[in-house]
Scaffold this motif. Structure first.
Motif, short mmCIF file in Angstrom:
data_model
loop_
_atom_site.label_atom_id
_atom_site.label_comp_id
_atom_site.label_asym_id
_atom_site.label_seq_id
_atom_site.Cartn_x
_atom_site.Cartn_y
_atom_site.Cartn_z
N GLU A 37 0.83 -1.21 0.00
CA GLU A 37 0.00 0.00 0.00
C GLU A 37 0.87 1.26 0.00
N GLN A 38 1.96 1.24 0.75
CA GLN A 38 2.88 2.38 0.77
C GLN A 38 3.57 2.55 -0.58
N MET A 39 3.91 1.44 -1.21
CA MET A 39 4.54 1.53 -2.54
C MET A 39 3.60 2.18 -3.54
N VAL A 40 2.33 1.76 -3.52
CA VAL A 40 1.35 2.33 -4.45
C VAL A 40 1.13 3.81 -4.13
N ALA A 41 1.12 4.18 -2.87
CA ALA A 41 0.98 5.60 -2.51
C ALA A 41 2.15 6.40 -3.06
N GLU A 42 3.36 5.85 -3.01
CA GLU A 42 4.53 6.54 -3.57
C GLU A 42 4.40 6.68 -5.09
N VAL A 43 3.91 5.64 -5.74
CA VAL A 43 3.72 5.68 -7.19
C VAL A 43 2.74 6.79 -7.55
N ALA A 72 -11.39 0.62 -8.94
CA ALA A 72 -11.01 1.60 -7.91
C ALA A 72 -11.81 1.37 -6.63
N ARG A 73 -13.09 1.12 -6.78
CA ARG A 73 -13.94 0.86 -5.62
C ARG A 73 -13.50 -0.43 -4.91
N LEU A 74 -13.23 -1.48 -5.69
CA LEU A 74 -12.78 -2.75 -5.11
C LEU A 74 -11.43 -2.60 -4.41
N GLU A 75 -10.57 -1.80 -4.99
CA GLU A 75 -9.26 -1.56 -4.36
C GLU A 75 -9.44 -0.86 -3.01
N GLN A 76 -10.32 0.12 -2.95
CA GLN A 76 -10.58 0.82 -1.69
C GLN A 76 -11.08 -0.14 -0.61
N GLN A 77 -11.80 -1.17 -1.05
CA GLN A 77 -12.32 -2.17 -0.12
C GLN A 77 -11.30 -3.28 0.15
N LYS A 78 -10.10 -3.12 -0.42
CA LYS A 78 -9.00 -4.09 -0.29
C LYS A 78 -9.30 -5.44 -0.93
N HIS A 79 -10.16 -5.43 -1.94
CA HIS A 79 -10.45 -6.63 -2.73
C HIS A 79 -9.56 -6.59 -3.97
N TYR A 80 -8.26 -6.77 -3.73
CA TYR A 80 -7.27 -6.58 -4.78
C TYR A 80 -7.41 -7.58 -5.93
N ALA A 105 -0.88 -2.33 -13.11
CA ALA A 105 0.45 -2.47 -12.52
C ALA A 105 0.40 -2.13 -11.03
N GLU A 106 -0.34 -1.10 -10.69
CA GLU A 106 -0.46 -0.71 -9.29
C GLU A 106 -1.16 -1.79 -8.47
N VAL A 107 -2.18 -2.40 -9.04
CA VAL A 107 -2.87 -3.50 -8.34
C VAL A 107 -1.92 -4.70 -8.23
N ALA A 108 -1.09 -4.91 -9.23
CA ALA A 108 -0.09 -5.99 -9.14
C ALA A 108 0.85 -5.73 -7.96
N LEU A 109 1.24 -4.48 -7.74
CA LEU A 109 2.06 -4.16 -6.57
C LEU A 109 1.30 -4.51 -5.28
N LEU A 110 0.02 -4.18 -5.24
CA LEU A 110 -0.78 -4.49 -4.06
C LEU A 110 -0.87 -6.00 -3.82
N LEU A 111 -0.80 -6.76 -4.90
CA LEU A 111 -0.85 -8.22 -4.81
C LEU A 111 0.54 -8.83 -4.63
N ARG A 112 1.54 -7.96 -4.46
CA ARG A 112 2.94 -8.39 -4.26
C ARG A 112 3.52 -9.11 -5.48
N ASP A 113 2.99 -8.81 -6.65
CA ASP A 113 3.51 -9.38 -7.90
C ASP A 113 4.32 -8.30 -8.60
N THR A 114 5.52 -8.05 -8.08
CA THR A 114 6.33 -6.94 -8.60
C THR A 114 6.82 -7.20 -10.01
N GLY A 115 7.02 -8.45 -10.38
CA GLY A 115 7.44 -8.76 -11.75
C GLY A 115 6.37 -8.33 -12.75
N LYS A 116 5.13 -8.66 -12.46
CA LYS A 116 4.02 -8.27 -13.34
C LYS A 116 3.84 -6.76 -13.33
#
Length: 173
Positions: A37-43, A72-80, A105-116
């Motif tokens: 979440e912090q990484m996406v905030a920085e992005v 966006a709505r699902l992300e806010q609800q943490k349904h990544y 790509a940002e959702v991939a970061l939230l899912l810890r899939d940094t390669g994707k």
């Protein structure tokens, strides 16, 4: 019986040698302690908010726009996972949309899939305007992925690329 004992001994020796010959597991030392979440905030912060800067905004397909809003709505609800699925569906409609690629790509970061995340961000950059807020978000995503991978040089290069995305807009009289 001795043949059976020798066979067993031989098989055990081969198994032991095979285990010894396996390549060592290399632990990657991340260069960041940031949460996804912090990484996406920085992005997202990298985009900035300078109204005088050139920012290209294409017209959007209404179904794609609905899917983006759903994500966006699902992300806010943490349904990544569900947010990723909505953006994947949007990409099936417009696979070359740099903004949707970046959002995925940002959702991939939230899912810890940094390669994707890195792959999507780089693709978005290649297809995009190569300047402006979206450009910075692409490179900020690459930077986060490189930090997680323990690649200081790659993270530094991404930061340099990110800084080169800023282009002033035209003065309007």
């Amino acid at each position: 019986m001795s043949f059976s004992f020798r066979t067993c001994l031989l098989m055990s020796s081969i198994a032991l040698l095979t285990a010894c010959a396996s390549p060592p597991v290399i632990q990657v030392q991340s260069l960041t302690q940031a949460t996804p979440e912090q990484m996406v905030a920085e992005v997202r912060a990298a985009a900035g908010d300078d109204d005088r800067e050139l920012a290209v905004q294409p017209l959007r397909d209404s179904e794609v726009e609905d899917l983006r809003q759903t994500a966006a709505r699902l992300e806010q609800q943490k349904h990544y996972q569900d947010a990723a699925a909505a953006l994947d569906k949007a990409l099936s409609i417009t696979p070359d949309d740099p903004a949707v690629l970046q959002e995925r790509a940002e959702v991939a970061l939230l899912l810890r899939d940094t390669g994707k995340a890195e792959t999507l961000a780089r693709r978005g950059f290649e297809l995009g305007a190569k300047v402006g807020p979206l450009c910075r978000k692409h490179w900020a995503t690459v930077r986060q992925a490189r930090l997680v991978a323990g690649d200081a040089a790659g993270a530094g290069s991404a930061k340099t690329q990110m800084d080169s995305c800023k282009v002033a807009g035209l003065d309007r009289f």
